[in-house]
Design a protein around this motif. Structure first.
Motif, short mmCIF file in Angstrom:
data_model
loop_
_atom_site.label_atom_id
_atom_site.label_comp_id
_atom_site.label_asym_id
_atom_site.label_seq_id
_atom_site.Cartn_x
_atom_site.Cartn_y
_atom_site.Cartn_z
N ARG A 1 -25.25 9.02 4.69
CA ARG A 1 -25.68 9.04 6.08
C ARG A 1 -26.66 7.90 6.33
NH1 ARG A 1 -28.20 14.27 9.09
NH2 ARG A 1 -26.00 14.77 9.23
N PRO A 2 -26.52 7.16 7.43
CA PRO A 2 -27.46 6.07 7.72
C PRO A 2 -28.89 6.59 7.86
CG PRO A 2 -25.53 5.99 9.16
CD PRO A 2 -25.45 7.28 8.42
N ARG A 3 -29.84 5.76 7.50
CA ARG A 3 -31.24 6.17 7.58
C ARG A 3 -31.62 6.50 9.01
NH1 ARG A 3 -35.61 2.42 4.74
NH2 ARG A 3 -34.44 3.27 2.98
N TRP A 4 -31.13 5.72 9.96
CA TRP A 4 -31.44 5.96 11.36
C TRP A 4 -30.28 6.75 11.98
CZ3 TRP A 4 -36.30 5.18 12.03
CH2 TRP A 4 -36.95 4.17 11.31
N TYR A 5 -30.34 8.04 11.81
CA TYR A 5 -29.28 8.90 12.33
C TYR A 5 -29.59 9.27 13.77
CZ TYR A 5 -26.47 13.09 13.08
OH TYR A 5 -25.62 14.01 13.61
N LEU A 6 -28.59 9.12 14.65
CA LEU A 6 -28.74 9.43 16.07
C LEU A 6 -28.19 10.82 16.35
CD1 LEU A 6 -29.75 8.07 18.68
CD2 LEU A 6 -27.38 7.37 19.11
N PRO A 7 -29.03 11.78 16.73
CA PRO A 7 -28.55 13.14 16.99
C PRO A 7 -27.52 13.18 18.11
CG PRO A 7 -30.95 13.07 16.84
CD PRO A 7 -30.48 11.65 16.89
N VAL A 8 -26.70 14.23 18.08
CA VAL A 8 -25.63 14.35 19.07
C VAL A 8 -26.19 14.41 20.49
CG1 VAL A 8 -23.80 15.86 19.90
CG2 VAL A 8 -24.01 15.40 17.46
N ARG A 9 -27.28 15.14 20.67
CA ARG A 9 -27.84 15.25 22.03
C ARG A 9 -28.35 13.91 22.53
NH1 ARG A 9 -28.07 20.19 24.07
NH2 ARG A 9 -27.79 21.95 22.65
N ALA A 10 -28.86 13.06 21.63
CA ALA A 10 -29.27 11.72 22.04
C ALA A 10 -28.07 10.89 22.45
CB ALA A 10 -30.03 11.05 20.90
N LYS A 11 -26.95 11.02 21.71
CA LYS A 11 -25.73 10.32 22.08
C LYS A 11 -25.25 10.77 23.47
CE LYS A 11 -24.14 9.89 17.28
NZ LYS A 11 -23.10 10.27 16.29
#
Length: 462
Positions: free
Chosen positions: A26-36
Motif C-alpha cells: 500500500r502506498p505511504r500516502w493512502y487516500l481514503p475512499v471518502r476523500a476520493k
C-alpha cells in the motif's frame, strides 16, 4: 471437485471473515475512499458550473422557441447533468485503486457455495454452462442446482444425460418465471453463500474463486458481490458487436465506480454472489420484471454493502436482434422503476452510494429529454437549424473521449491480468460511441412507460 455436503455451517459473519492485514504494497500516502468521493464531487460541480455558464447563450436561443422553463429542462438534461456525471466518473476512475484480496487460511480452502441456474428453454447452451463450472476447480465444497422452469424444449432431457457429482436438477413442471424459480431453489440451499448464473453463460477460469475472494476481502458489511459479465457472442452481427463495448466499457465501469463508493446498485442475476442468510431474510427474489435490481436495493436498504469483482469474468450471450435488445433494455428500465417503488427510502440514506440512487432517479428525465428533444434536434441540425444540437454540442466530445479512453485503459489492464485479449472491434465501437444511444434511450423511455401503465410481469428475454 469435492462432493457437496448436505449442510455447511451458518452464514458468514464479520467475525468469521479473515482479519484485516496490513498491505505491505500500500502506498505511504493512502487516500481514503471518502476523500476520493469529496474530490470527485468537487471536480464534478466545477465542471457542471462551467458547463452551465457556457450554455447560457444556448438556453437563451432555445428559450425564444420554447420558453425558458422547457429550454432549461432540455439543455440541462442533455448537457449539464450528463457532464457532471461524466466528470465524476473520470475523476473517480483516476483515483480508483482496487483493493487486493486478503490472505486466506493456509489450507487455501474457500467457503462452500451453491450455484443456482434458472433454465428456461436453454437446450442450446445449458451443457456448456455446466462444463464451464466443472472446469473451475473451485477450492471448496460446491453444489449446483439447475431449476428447469417449465422448458418446452429438451432442456430437461439433456440435463438427464450428465452426471456431475455436484449437480442437482429441480424440475418445477411449469413456467413460473425466473424470480420464483430461484426462490424455490433457495429452499434447497445449505451453504453459506449462494450464486446465480444464467443458463447460457460460460465462466472464465477462476471466476468462482475470484468472486468469493472478493466477497471475503471486502468490508465486513458486504452481503453481495456482482461478477463481471461480458459478451460471448460478439462476432455474430453488428448488434452484438455494439453490445460488446457496452458490457466491456459502460456497464463494467459503472459497477466499478459504484463499488468504490460502497454500493453497487445491481448484482445482476447473470453472475452474482449473495449471503444465503440475507437472501432468506429478504424472502428470496421478488416477483418483478427486474428481480435482480429490486433484490440488490433491498440488500442496500437493509444497511449492507454490495461489491463488484471485476476479475470474476463470465461470458454470456447478448441479444442478437434489435427487437431482442430493445425488449431487454425495456425490462431493465422497468426494473429501475420497480426498485424505486419498493425501496424509495434509499434516496434518504446517509451514505456515499445514495448519490447513485439520485442519478438513477434522473435517468427517466434524461432519457425522455434525449428521446423527445435531442434526437429531433439532430435532425434539425442537418437542416441548419441549431436550436438544440449544434456547434456547442461538440464541446462534450473531449470529455466523452477521455471517459472512453479511461474505461478502455482500466478494462484492458484487467484483461491482461486474466490472460484475456481485447478483441479488435472498431466498427462496433464507432456505432457504440455515435449511434447506440439513439436506440437505447428511446427503448428505456418505452420501458418506463410500460411499468407505469402495465401490471403484467413477464420474464421475457434475459
Amino acid at each position: 471437485m469435492p462432493n457437496p455436503p448436505s449442510l455447511i455451517g451458518p452464514s458468514p459473519s464479520p467475525a468469521s471473515r479473515p482479519p484485516d492485514a496490513p498491505d505491505p504494497q500500500r502506498p505511504r500516502w493512502y487516500l481514503p475512499v471518502r476523500a476520493k468521493f469529496r474530490i470527485a464531487i468537487a471536480a464534478s460541480v466545477l465542471w457542471a458550473c462551467g458547463a452551465a455558464w457556457l450554455a447560457q447563450r444556448w438556453v437563451h436561443d432555445l428559450s425564444q422557441q420554447t420558453g425558458p422553463v422547457l429550454a432549461y429542462l432540455v439543455i440541462y438534461g442533455i448537457a449539464v447533468i450528463p457532464g457532471f456525471m461524466n466528470a465524476f466518473l473520470v475523476v473517480s476512475l483516476l483515483l480508483d485503486r482496487r483493493p487486493r484480496f486478503k490472505p486466506q487460511p493456509a489450507t487455501g480452502a474457500l467457503p462452500a457455495i451453491t450455484i443456482l441456474v434458472a433454465a428456461y428453454n436453454e437446450a442450446a447452451s445449458i451443457l456448456g454452462t455446466l462444463e464451464s463450472i466443472d472446469r473451475q476447480d473451485y477450492p471448496g465444497p460446491l453444489s449446483v442446482i439447475v431449476v428447469n422452469d417449465g422448458s418446452t424444449d429438451n432442456t430437461l432431457e439433456l440435463l438427464g444425460t450428465v452426471h456431475y457429482p455436484w449437480l442437482r436438477v429441480l424440475d418445477i413442471g411449469r413456467n413460473v418465471g425466473k424470480a420464483r424459480a430461484l426462490t424455490q431453489a433457495l429452499e434447497q440451499v445449505h451453504t453459506p453463500l449462494t450464486l446465480t448464473v444464467d443458463g447460457d453463460s460460460y465462466l472464465f477460469k477462476n471466476a468462482l474463486a475470484n468472486l468469493v475472494r472478493r466477497y471475503l476481502s471486502d468490508p465486513v458489511n458486504t452481503r453481495a458481490v456482482a461478477g463481471a459479465v461480458l459478451v460471448r457472442n460478439s462476432r455474430v452481427n453488428l448488434v452484438t458487436k455494439i453490445q460488446e463495448w457496452d458490457y466491456f466499457h459502460g456497464i463494467a465501469a459503472i459497477k466499478r465506480l459504484q463499488s468504490l463508493y460502497q454500493g453497487t446498485l445491481v448484482a445482476q442475476g447473470a453472475f452474482s454472489l449473495y449471503d444465503t442468510q440475507v437472501l432468506r431474510q429478504l424472502g428470496g427474489w421478488p416477483h418483478t420484471v427486474g428481480e435482480d435490481i429490486v433484490l440488490t436495493w433491498a440488500i442496500l436498504k437493509a444497511g449492507y454493502r454490495v461489491g463488484f469483482a471485476e476479475n470474476a469474468c463470465l461470458f454470456t450471450n447478448a441479444p442478437e436482434t434489435w427487437k431482442q435488445f430493445i425488449r431487454q433494455r425495456q425490462r431493465w428500465s422497468r426494473g429501475l422503476i420497480e426498485a424505486f417503488k419498493a425501496h424509495w427510502q434509499l434516496l434518504f440514506q446517509a451514505r456515499m452510494s445514495t448519490l447513485f440512487i439520485w442519478w438513477n432517479l434522473l435517468f427517466p428525465y434524461m432519457d425522455l429529454v434525449y428521446t423527445l428533444a435531442f434526437i429531433p434536434g439532430l435532425l434539425l441540425a442537418c437542416l441548419g437549424i441549431y436550436w438544440i444540437a449544434g456547434p456547442m454540442t461538440l464541446l462534450v466530445l473531449p470529455l466523452a473521449l477521455l471517459v472512453n479512453y479511461l474505461m478502455f485503459h482500466v478494462q484492458s489492464a484487467m484483461f491482461r491480468e486474466q490472460g484475456l485479449k481485447v478483441r479488435s472491434n472498431p466498427l462496433g465501437f464507432v456505432f457504440y460511441a455515435l449511434f447506440y444511444s439513439i436506440v437505447l434511450q428511446p427503448a428505456c423511455v418505452w420501458g418506463y412507460f410500460k411499468e407505469i401503465v402495465s401490471r403484467t410481469k413477464h420474464w421475457g428475454t434475459k
